[in-house]
Design a protein around this motif. Sequence first.
Motif, PDB file in Angstrom:
ATOM      1  N   ARG A 251      -4.988   4.432   5.112  1.00 36.84           N
ATOM      2  CA  ARG A 251      -3.762   4.120   4.371  1.00 36.84           C
ATOM      3  C   ARG A 251      -4.010   2.994   3.371  1.00 36.84           C
ATOM      4  NH1 ARG A 251      -0.776   7.575   4.720  1.00 36.84           N
ATOM      5  NH2 ARG A 251      -0.031   6.612   2.825  1.00 36.84           N
ATOM      6  N   GLY A 252      -4.753   1.968   3.841  1.00 41.33           N
ATOM      7  CA  GLY A 252      -5.060   0.823   2.971  1.00 41.33           C
ATOM      8  C   GLY A 252      -5.841   1.243   1.740  1.00 41.33           C
ATOM      9  N   LEU A 253      -6.829   2.134   1.941  1.00 36.74           N
ATOM     10  CA  LEU A 253      -7.622   2.613   0.809  1.00 36.74           C
ATOM     11  C   LEU A 253      -6.743   3.393  -0.161  1.00 36.74           C
ATOM     12  CD1 LEU A 253     -11.004   3.968   2.217  1.00 36.74           C
ATOM     13  CD2 LEU A 253     -10.580   1.841   1.012  1.00 36.74           C
ATOM     14  N   LEU A 254      -5.887   4.236   0.380  1.00 35.78           N
ATOM     15  CA  LEU A 254      -5.025   5.052  -0.486  1.00 35.78           C
ATOM     16  C   LEU A 254      -4.091   4.152  -1.295  1.00 35.78           C
ATOM     17  CD1 LEU A 254      -4.125   7.929   1.984  1.00 35.78           C
ATOM     18  CD2 LEU A 254      -5.352   8.175  -0.170  1.00 35.78           C
ATOM     19  N   ASN A 255      -3.599   3.091  -0.646  1.00 35.20           N
ATOM     20  CA  ASN A 255      -2.635   2.232  -1.327  1.00 35.20           C
ATOM     21  C   ASN A 255      -3.259   1.309  -2.361  1.00 35.20           C
ATOM     22  OD1 ASN A 255      -0.483   3.273   0.039  1.00 35.20           O
ATOM     23  ND2 ASN A 255      -0.594   1.793   1.708  1.00 35.20           N
ATOM     24  N   SER A 256      -4.601   1.102  -2.273  1.00 34.40           N
ATOM     25  CA  SER A 256      -5.207   0.183  -3.232  1.00 34.40           C
ATOM     26  C   SER A 256      -5.512   0.860  -4.568  1.00 34.40           C
ATOM     27  CB  SER A 256      -6.469  -0.439  -2.633  1.00 34.40           C
ATOM     28  OG  SER A 256      -7.413   0.564  -2.381  1.00 34.40           O
ATOM     29  N   LEU A 257      -5.256   2.160  -4.665  1.00 38.00           N
ATOM     30  CA  LEU A 257      -5.537   2.871  -5.920  1.00 38.00           C
ATOM     31  C   LEU A 257      -4.415   2.664  -6.935  1.00 38.00           C
ATOM     32  CD1 LEU A 257      -6.669   6.280  -4.438  1.00 38.00           C
ATOM     33  CD2 LEU A 257      -8.083   4.780  -5.802  1.00 38.00           C
ATOM     34  N   PRO A 258      -4.775   2.354  -8.193  1.00 38.48           N
ATOM     35  CA  PRO A 258      -3.725   2.338  -9.211  1.00 38.48           C
ATOM     36  C   PRO A 258      -3.266   3.760  -9.487  1.00 38.48           C
ATOM     37  CG  PRO A 258      -5.869   1.951 -10.229  1.00 38.48           C
ATOM     38  CD  PRO A 258      -6.101   2.066  -8.747  1.00 38.48           C
ATOM     39  N   ARG A 259      -1.983   3.928  -9.732  1.00 34.04           N
ATOM     40  CA  ARG A 259      -1.484   5.281  -9.989  1.00 34.04           C
ATOM     41  C   ARG A 259      -0.661   5.317 -11.264  1.00 34.04           C
ATOM     42  NH1 ARG A 259       1.285   7.453  -4.644  1.00 34.04           N
ATOM     43  NH2 ARG A 259       2.103   8.891  -6.183  1.00 34.04           N
ATOM     44  N   LEU A 260      -0.936   6.364 -12.044  1.00 32.58           N
ATOM     45  CA  LEU A 260      -0.237   6.491 -13.324  1.00 32.58           C
ATOM     46  C   LEU A 260       1.249   6.763 -13.122  1.00 32.58           C
ATOM     47  CD1 LEU A 260      -2.363   8.540 -15.842  1.00 32.58           C
ATOM     48  CD2 LEU A 260      -1.536   6.218 -16.061  1.00 32.58           C
ATOM     49  N   ASP A 261       1.565   7.539 -12.080  1.00 28.65           N
ATOM     50  CA  ASP A 261       2.955   7.943 -11.898  1.00 28.65           C
ATOM     51  C   ASP A 261       3.768   6.883 -11.147  1.00 28.65           C
ATOM     52  OD1 ASP A 261       1.260   8.431  -9.836  1.00 28.65           O
ATOM     53  OD2 ASP A 261       2.316  10.182  -9.075  1.00 28.65           O
ATOM     54  N   ALA A 262       3.081   5.880 -10.569  1.00 30.98           N
ATOM     55  CA  ALA A 262       3.820   4.857  -9.826  1.00 30.98           C
ATOM     56  C   ALA A 262       3.281   3.475 -10.187  1.00 30.98           C
ATOM     57  CB  ALA A 262       3.697   5.105  -8.317  1.00 30.98           C
ATOM     58  N   PRO A 263       3.672   2.947 -11.373  1.00 30.28           N
ATOM     59  CA  PRO A 263       3.122   1.668 -11.810  1.00 30.28           C
ATOM     60  C   PRO A 263       3.562   0.506 -10.917  1.00 30.28           C
ATOM     61  CG  PRO A 263       4.842   2.406 -13.307  1.00 30.28           C
ATOM     62  CD  PRO A 263       4.612   3.513 -12.347  1.00 30.28           C
ATOM     63  N   ARG A 264       2.638  -0.422 -10.695  1.00 27.82           N
ATOM     64  CA  ARG A 264       2.937  -1.620  -9.913  1.00 27.82           C
ATOM     65  C   ARG A 264       2.368  -2.827 -10.643  1.00 27.82           C
ATOM     66  NH1 ARG A 264       0.408   0.171  -4.336  1.00 27.82           N
ATOM     67  NH2 ARG A 264      -0.782   1.360  -5.827  1.00 27.82           N
ATOM     68  N   ASP A 265       2.968  -3.984 -10.421  1.00 28.24           N
ATOM     69  CA  ASP A 265       2.450  -5.201 -11.046  1.00 28.24           C
ATOM     70  C   ASP A 265       1.117  -5.600 -10.438  1.00 28.24           C
ATOM     71  OD1 ASP A 265       4.419  -5.419 -12.800  1.00 28.24           O
ATOM     72  OD2 ASP A 265       5.565  -6.960 -11.752  1.00 28.24           O
ATOM     73  N   ARG A 266       1.071  -5.565  -9.120  1.00 28.13           N
ATOM     74  CA  ARG A 266      -0.169  -5.939  -8.438  1.00 28.13           C
ATOM     75  C   ARG A 266      -0.594  -4.806  -7.520  1.00 28.13           C
ATOM     76  NH1 ARG A 266      -1.718 -10.883  -8.992  1.00 28.13           N
ATOM     77  NH2 ARG A 266      -3.142 -10.820  -7.239  1.00 28.13           N
ATOM     78  N   LEU A 267      -1.906  -4.667  -7.409  1.00 27.99           N
ATOM     79  CA  LEU A 267      -2.415  -3.642  -6.512  1.00 27.99           C
ATOM     80  C   LEU A 267      -2.501  -4.217  -5.108  1.00 27.99           C
ATOM     81  CD1 LEU A 267      -5.241  -2.379  -8.824  1.00 27.99           C
ATOM     82  CD2 LEU A 267      -3.155  -1.162  -8.262  1.00 27.99           C
ATOM     83  N   GLU A 268      -2.304  -3.348  -4.140  1.00 28.94           N
ATOM     84  CA  GLU A 268      -2.391  -3.789  -2.758  1.00 28.94           C
ATOM     85  C   GLU A 268      -3.862  -4.021  -2.388  1.00 28.94           C
ATOM     86  OE1 GLU A 268      -0.674  -1.648   1.036  1.00 28.94           O
ATOM     87  OE2 GLU A 268       0.712  -1.684  -0.673  1.00 28.94           O
ATOM     88  N   VAL A 269      -4.125  -5.117  -1.709  1.00 28.03           N
ATOM     89  CA  VAL A 269      -5.490  -5.416  -1.294  1.00 28.03           C
ATOM     90  C   VAL A 269      -5.620  -5.116   0.188  1.00 28.03           C
ATOM     91  CG1 VAL A 269      -7.195  -7.241  -1.050  1.00 28.03           C
ATOM     92  CG2 VAL A 269      -5.796  -7.123  -3.115  1.00 28.03           C
ATOM     93  N   LEU A 270      -6.713  -4.457   0.517  1.00 27.60           N
ATOM     94  CA  LEU A 270      -6.920  -4.012   1.899  1.00 27.60           C
ATOM     95  C   LEU A 270      -7.093  -5.202   2.846  1.00 27.60           C
ATOM     96  CD1 LEU A 270      -7.503  -1.400   3.584  1.00 27.60           C
ATOM     97  CD2 LEU A 270      -9.896  -1.800   3.082  1.00 27.60           C
ATOM     98  N   GLN A 271      -6.278  -5.248   3.891  1.00 26.23           N
ATOM     99  CA  GLN A 271      -6.445  -6.271   4.935  1.00 26.23           C
ATOM    100  C   GLN A 271      -7.188  -5.627   6.095  1.00 26.23           C
ATOM    101  OE1 GLN A 271      -5.520  -9.361   4.360  1.00 26.23           O
ATOM    102  NE2 GLN A 271      -4.496  -8.865   2.428  1.00 26.23           N
ATOM    103  N   ARG A 272      -8.360  -6.170   6.412  1.00 24.88           N
ATOM    104  CA  ARG A 272      -9.199  -5.536   7.439  1.00 24.88           C
ATOM    105  C   ARG A 272      -8.858  -6.049   8.832  1.00 24.88           C
ATOM    106  NH1 ARG A 272     -13.378  -3.394   4.161  1.00 24.88           N
ATOM    107  NH2 ARG A 272     -12.831  -4.138   2.097  1.00 24.88           N
ATOM    108  N   ASP A 273      -8.938  -5.128   9.784  1.00 22.33           N
ATOM    109  CA  ASP A 273      -8.667  -5.466  11.169  1.00 22.33           C
ATOM    110  C   ASP A 273      -9.963  -5.268  11.962  1.00 22.33           C
ATOM    111  OD1 ASP A 273      -7.906  -5.556  13.795  1.00 22.33           O
ATOM    112  OD2 ASP A 273      -6.073  -4.360  13.511  1.00 22.33           O
ATOM    113  N   PRO A 274     -10.475  -6.304  12.641  1.00 19.37           N
ATOM    114  CA  PRO A 274     -11.748  -6.163  13.370  1.00 19.37           C
ATOM    115  C   PRO A 274     -11.703  -5.044  14.406  1.00 19.37           C
ATOM    116  CG  PRO A 274     -10.868  -8.419  13.585  1.00 19.37           C
ATOM    117  CD  PRO A 274      -9.906  -7.652  12.741  1.00 19.37           C
ATOM    118  N   ALA A 275     -10.516  -4.708  14.880  1.00 19.64           N
ATOM    119  CA  ALA A 275     -10.403  -3.648  15.896  1.00 19.64           C
ATOM    120  C   ALA A 275     -10.897  -2.301  15.347  1.00 19.64           C
ATOM    121  CB  ALA A 275      -8.955  -3.521  16.363  1.00 19.64           C
ATOM    122  N   TRP A 276     -10.829  -2.110  14.019  1.00 17.75           N
ATOM    123  CA  TRP A 276     -11.257  -0.829  13.442  1.00 17.75           C
ATOM    124  C   TRP A 276     -12.709  -0.540  13.739  1.00 17.75           C
ATOM    125  CZ3 TRP A 276      -9.118  -1.737   7.820  1.00 17.75           C
ATOM    126  CH2 TRP A 276      -7.714  -1.804   7.887  1.00 17.75           C
TER     127      TRP A 276
END
Lengths: 286, 247
Positions: A251-276
């Motif tokens: 989900r984090g990877l998908l959300n960090s992509l810029p998208r033409l159809d859904a502009p955002r001011d800032r891109l989401e940065v992936l927060q890593r969880d050691p449990a992964w």
Amino acid sequence: MMSTLLDVKNLWVKFPSRHGVFDAVRGVSFTLGRERLGIVGESGSGKSMTGRAILRLIRPPGIVEADHINLDGVDLLRKSEKDMRAVRGERISMVMQDPKFSLNPVMTIGDQIIEAYRLHSSASKAEAYTKSLEMLEAVSIRDPERVMRAYPHEMSGGMGQRIMIAMMLIPNPEILIADEPTSALDVSVQRQVLDIMDKLVKERGMGLIFISHDLNLVADFCDRVLIMYAGRIVEVCDADKLHDAQHPYTRGLLNSLPRLDAPRDRLEVLQRDPAWSDAESVSGRI
Amino acid sequence: MTMLDVNGLNVWFGKNRDRVDAVKGASFQVAGGESFGLVGESGSGKSTILRAITGLAPDWSGTVTVNGTPITGKKRPRGFFKTVQMVFQDPYASLHPRHSVDQVLGETLHLHGFDDIDGRVAKLLDDVGLGQKFRFRYPHQLSGGQRQRVAIARALAPEPTVLLLDEPTSALDVSVQAEILNLLADLRADRGLTYLMVSHDLSVVGHMCDRLAVMRNGEIVEILDVAALRASQASHPYSQQLLQASL
């Protein structure tokens, strides 16, 4: 149920270092049928190492361990180095990431493709030349005759990558491992190259392992996707359901992509969880 | 006010039989503080425009004006690089492998005649979000994203007003790409920088830029603003095709 071409069980790739053993791939299992299997993840997630380990291309001191890597029921890990050479290129072929480091800089493109072809067939030079030209045309290289005479440094990255693909496909392998084959290409050319690979999978019944960091591309192009993080498979899903993936990393990877159809001011940065990285690897076997 | 004015730019490589016209009659203007994108496939000449501006592609004709001053010939005067700096695509190739981060930044500052180099290096590292612990590391001890931050810090060292960004994130993972794009957006907002950004990724340009030019075979086929791009109002068939491929 489709036939299984390749069956990998509990694959580990280890590199001994001064600070103990580094596990690049940790207990990965999956099967490959006549399908397009995507492996996605960031750099360092072990996706390229998985591809290389299948062909036993990990150089010492790197260690490859697995319960088995079966190609048509024969364990590749038990083959001699000489038998492996008959597998590489002819049965399983690999397109590497960077054409700059994979093509011979002091040999013309033509000579390299002809060499690749004649190594696995008894064709004459003239036949090999015609076949090479055809293959270059098949990967939509303009002016293939000039390209045959050219050296790798005269090619752009995209052309180099297409030449690599032509070279890898010319011996007609059963399985193609493509390691980021299109990341150096433009969207329009990307599509063409994917179409070429798609056609081969469909027409020749080839199995394709498509290693990429581009989630959208994989979702679009593959049948099944393995998502890797820190050497493990964290999630397996059907490619068309990738956008509904559950794992927070995906989900984090998908959300960090810029998208033409859904502009955002800032891109989401992936927060890593050691449990992964501690969780057990998910099996991609069917 | 126009910061960068490119008019009828032609760039070519080689001569006679081997002559390749990489850029043919490209014209566009970038206002001060604006972010302008150049998109197109590889070989379309988008990077070559940046290289011609900075003097890395010696054979060119046409007029290029930076902040009111026309540029000429093959060499750029030293002062030019106080205004214009470039960030390259591949952070693995654009940093000297045997120079530490401190040397890379310190040398640039020294060449531009700054004093208090020590303090400035420290500040640059903070500005690009690296911090002091990276100061004495070598490129091989850094990840791709960290290297690109060093490359950005080096470009910022002479305190330029224009940054030429040549595919700054295409060698990076998407998660790292998000960090670098956020950093570039912040820097532009803080310093009022003008960006000329080359990318093959329409969604990256859509995110970063106000306007963009679509290039094909060395020619600019269309200049449009990002709002029109988002609304799929590209008029040239090639732009539409690109847009289709990236949605």
